[in-house]
Design a protein around this motif. Sequence first.
Motif, PDB file in Angstrom:
ATOM      1  N   PHE A 192      98.467  -0.329  35.113  1.00 41.33           N
ATOM      2  CA  PHE A 192      97.529  -0.732  34.239  1.00 41.33           C
ATOM      3  C   PHE A 192      96.811  -2.212  34.732  1.00 41.33           C
ATOM      4  CE2 PHE A 192      97.527  -3.766  30.845  1.00 41.33           C
ATOM      5  CZ  PHE A 192      96.340  -3.426  30.198  1.00 41.33           C
ATOM      6  N   ALA A 193      97.590  -2.902  35.058  1.00 40.06           N
ATOM      7  CA  ALA A 193      97.290  -4.226  35.360  1.00 40.06           C
ATOM      8  C   ALA A 193      96.198  -4.410  36.634  1.00 40.06           C
ATOM      9  CB  ALA A 193      98.460  -5.254  35.902  1.00 40.06           C
ATOM     10  N   PRO A 217     105.089  -9.816  36.899  1.00 41.83           N
ATOM     11  CA  PRO A 217     104.284 -10.845  36.234  1.00 41.83           C
ATOM     12  C   PRO A 217     102.748 -10.970  36.352  1.00 41.83           C
ATOM     13  CG  PRO A 217     106.021 -12.030  37.302  1.00 41.83           C
ATOM     14  CD  PRO A 217     105.792 -10.736  37.862  1.00 41.83           C
ATOM     15  N   PHE A 218     101.876 -10.999  35.597  1.00 38.28           N
ATOM     16  CA  PHE A 218     100.663 -11.235  35.863  1.00 38.28           C
ATOM     17  C   PHE A 218      99.865 -11.753  34.663  1.00 38.28           C
ATOM     18  CE2 PHE A 218     101.470  -6.893  33.951  1.00 38.28           C
ATOM     19  CZ  PHE A 218     100.306  -7.053  32.669  1.00 38.28           C
ATOM     20  N   LEU A 219      98.825 -12.607  35.059  1.00 35.48           N
ATOM     21  CA  LEU A 219      97.959 -13.495  34.212  1.00 35.48           C
ATOM     22  C   LEU A 219      97.349 -12.388  33.147  1.00 35.48           C
ATOM     23  CD1 LEU A 219      96.511 -15.999  36.562  1.00 35.48           C
ATOM     24  CD2 LEU A 219      98.342 -16.303  34.786  1.00 35.48           C
ATOM     25  N   SER A 220      97.439 -12.867  32.089  1.00 32.92           N
ATOM     26  CA  SER A 220      96.813 -11.860  30.717  1.00 32.92           C
ATOM     27  C   SER A 220      96.410 -12.532  29.836  1.00 32.92           C
ATOM     28  CB  SER A 220      97.903 -11.142  30.434  1.00 32.92           C
ATOM     29  OG  SER A 220      98.901 -11.765  29.799  1.00 32.92           O
ATOM     30  N   SER A 221      96.159 -11.871  28.910  1.00 34.15           N
ATOM     31  CA  SER A 221      95.562 -12.513  27.487  1.00 34.15           C
ATOM     32  C   SER A 221      96.448 -11.628  26.302  1.00 34.15           C
ATOM     33  CB  SER A 221      94.201 -12.150  27.205  1.00 34.15           C
ATOM     34  OG  SER A 221      93.921 -10.477  27.064  1.00 34.15           O
ATOM     35  N   ALA A 222      96.318 -12.034  25.039  1.00 31.41           N
ATOM     36  CA  ALA A 222      97.235 -11.375  24.255  1.00 31.41           C
ATOM     37  C   ALA A 222      96.812  -9.795  23.906  1.00 31.41           C
ATOM     38  CB  ALA A 222      96.841 -12.197  22.657  1.00 31.41           C
ATOM     39  N   HIS A 225      98.620  -8.130  26.536  1.00 28.93           N
ATOM     40  CA  HIS A 225      99.848  -7.731  26.472  1.00 28.93           C
ATOM     41  C   HIS A 225     100.216  -6.746  25.318  1.00 28.93           C
ATOM     42  CE1 HIS A 225     103.953 -10.113  24.856  1.00 28.93           C
ATOM     43  NE2 HIS A 225     104.095  -8.968  25.376  1.00 28.93           N
ATOM     44  N   ALA A 226      99.308  -6.778  24.284  1.00 30.76           N
ATOM     45  CA  ALA A 226      99.361  -5.633  23.541  1.00 30.76           C
ATOM     46  C   ALA A 226      99.183  -4.225  24.370  1.00 30.76           C
ATOM     47  CB  ALA A 226      98.456  -5.700  22.488  1.00 30.76           C
ATOM     48  N   SER A 227      98.278  -4.272  25.201  1.00 30.28           N
ATOM     49  CA  SER A 227      97.908  -2.944  25.889  1.00 30.28           C
ATOM     50  C   SER A 227      99.015  -2.757  26.824  1.00 30.28           C
ATOM     51  CB  SER A 227      96.605  -3.102  26.532  1.00 30.28           C
ATOM     52  OG  SER A 227      95.528  -3.429  25.788  1.00 30.28           O
ATOM     53  N   ALA A 228      99.606  -3.693  27.467  1.00 33.55           N
ATOM     54  CA  ALA A 228     100.787  -3.327  28.263  1.00 33.55           C
ATOM     55  C   ALA A 228     101.779  -2.883  27.630  1.00 33.55           C
ATOM     56  CB  ALA A 228     101.209  -4.680  29.078  1.00 33.55           C
ATOM     57  N   ARG A 229     102.198  -3.348  26.080  1.00 35.25           N
ATOM     58  CA  ARG A 229     103.265  -2.979  25.457  1.00 35.25           C
ATOM     59  C   ARG A 229     102.882  -1.538  25.164  1.00 35.25           C
ATOM     60  NH1 ARG A 229     102.213  -5.239  20.914  1.00 35.25           N
ATOM     61  NH2 ARG A 229     103.175  -7.194  21.396  1.00 35.25           N
ATOM     62  N   ALA A 230     101.610  -1.107  24.832  1.00 37.91           N
ATOM     63  CA  ALA A 230     101.371   0.414  24.486  1.00 37.91           C
ATOM     64  C   ALA A 230     101.533   1.161  25.678  1.00 37.91           C
ATOM     65  CB  ALA A 230      99.799   0.298  23.939  1.00 37.91           C
ATOM     66  N   VAL A 231     101.212   0.770  26.940  1.00 39.69           N
ATOM     67  CA  VAL A 231     101.645   1.592  28.219  1.00 39.69           C
ATOM     68  C   VAL A 231     103.098   1.752  28.347  1.00 39.69           C
ATOM     69  CG1 VAL A 231     101.648   1.309  30.601  1.00 39.69           C
ATOM     70  CG2 VAL A 231      99.812   0.757  29.502  1.00 39.69           C
ATOM     71  N   VAL A 232     103.879   0.549  28.019  1.00 37.22           N
ATOM     72  CA  VAL A 232     105.378   0.938  28.236  1.00 37.22           C
ATOM     73  C   VAL A 232     105.945   1.714  27.193  1.00 37.22           C
ATOM     74  CG1 VAL A 232     107.673  -0.316  27.837  1.00 37.22           C
ATOM     75  CG2 VAL A 232     105.572  -1.492  29.637  1.00 37.22           C
ATOM     76  N   GLU A 233     105.692   1.580  26.063  1.00 36.83           N
ATOM     77  CA  GLU A 233     105.898   2.345  24.835  1.00 36.83           C
ATOM     78  C   GLU A 233     105.457   3.885  25.020  1.00 36.83           C
ATOM     79  OE1 GLU A 233     104.876   0.237  21.377  1.00 36.83           O
ATOM     80  OE2 GLU A 233     106.717  -1.075  21.534  1.00 36.83           O
ATOM     81  N   GLY A 234     104.447   3.852  25.652  1.00 39.01           N
ATOM     82  CA  GLY A 234     104.029   5.390  26.017  1.00 39.01           C
ATOM     83  C   GLY A 234     104.802   6.053  26.789  1.00 39.01           C
ATOM     84  N   VAL A 235     105.245   5.496  27.609  1.00 37.65           N
ATOM     85  CA  VAL A 235     106.228   6.026  28.776  1.00 37.65           C
ATOM     86  C   VAL A 235     107.402   6.287  28.400  1.00 37.65           C
ATOM     87  CG1 VAL A 235     107.497   5.600  31.020  1.00 37.65           C
ATOM     88  CG2 VAL A 235     105.023   4.959  30.826  1.00 37.65           C
ATOM     89  N   LEU A 236     107.923   5.479  27.338  1.00 36.11           N
ATOM     90  CA  LEU A 236     109.344   5.594  26.718  1.00 36.11           C
ATOM     91  C   LEU A 236     109.253   6.506  25.517  1.00 36.11           C
ATOM     92  CD1 LEU A 236     110.483   1.727  26.559  1.00 36.11           C
ATOM     93  CD2 LEU A 236     111.092   3.386  28.151  1.00 36.11           C
TER      94      LEU A 236
END
Length: 245
Positions: A192-193, A217-222, A225-236
């Motif tokens: 995703f990053a 780790p990677f530089l991001s915005s809020a 962060h929300a999108s990365a969380r969605a990616v993780v929760e989508g996998v889980l």
Amino acid sequence: MSTADSLPELALVEAPELLLAAPTHVYVVTHSGLNAGKVGISGRVEGARIAAHLRAGWLLYRALLLPDRDAAVAVEAATLAELGNARGYVAPEDMRQGGSSETVDLSRVSAPELWRMVCRHADAVPAPRAPEPDAVVLYLASNHVELLAVGFVEPASWPGTRRVLRANRWRLEAGKVSPDRARAAVDAVAVFADQQGYRVDPYAPERSPSYSSYSLPFLSSAAAHASARAVVEGVLGAALHHDDE
């Protein structure tokens, strides 16, 4: 949450129980009357196999303890393969306890030479991998400069990791999952990053056998962060929980 045990379990996949193989010796015995040497394997030096040789007049020359039976079998097989046509020196009728095919003429291959073969092949045996944990702690963390980290550690390491992140004012979301799902989630965030053009900075590029430390780790915005969380929760297929004291 103050300990890893209090973290929620997220889609935990049960691993089958790991059966640890017993350590096993590779040994060399010699017989002066037959002028013979033999390589073999035995669970214990004082076990029944070596005792049978001793009763038949053989003497224990050396024994090397290996981590499991598979490793010992591999060393024995490699040693016998190297001996080639030199093995099988003692006639079966002269070795009623068995093992005649693993014998050599000490005039052709001395006991020290035979032992050096064993040690050389033992050095080539890969070290056993540590058993993979049933579950790890998967976490997402963000700090005041909008650096996002996603990684996972073994439950025993989580309190220390958590303290370090908390001391640096990281906000945490975490949960216990299987190692396979944790790795899939971390890899999905890395993809995703990359797709979003964020700078991916591997924190621990070397993955241990138990995946005890790995984060991206990677530089991001809020929003990232929300999108990365969605990616993780989508996998889980489950939600990470805020780790609040």
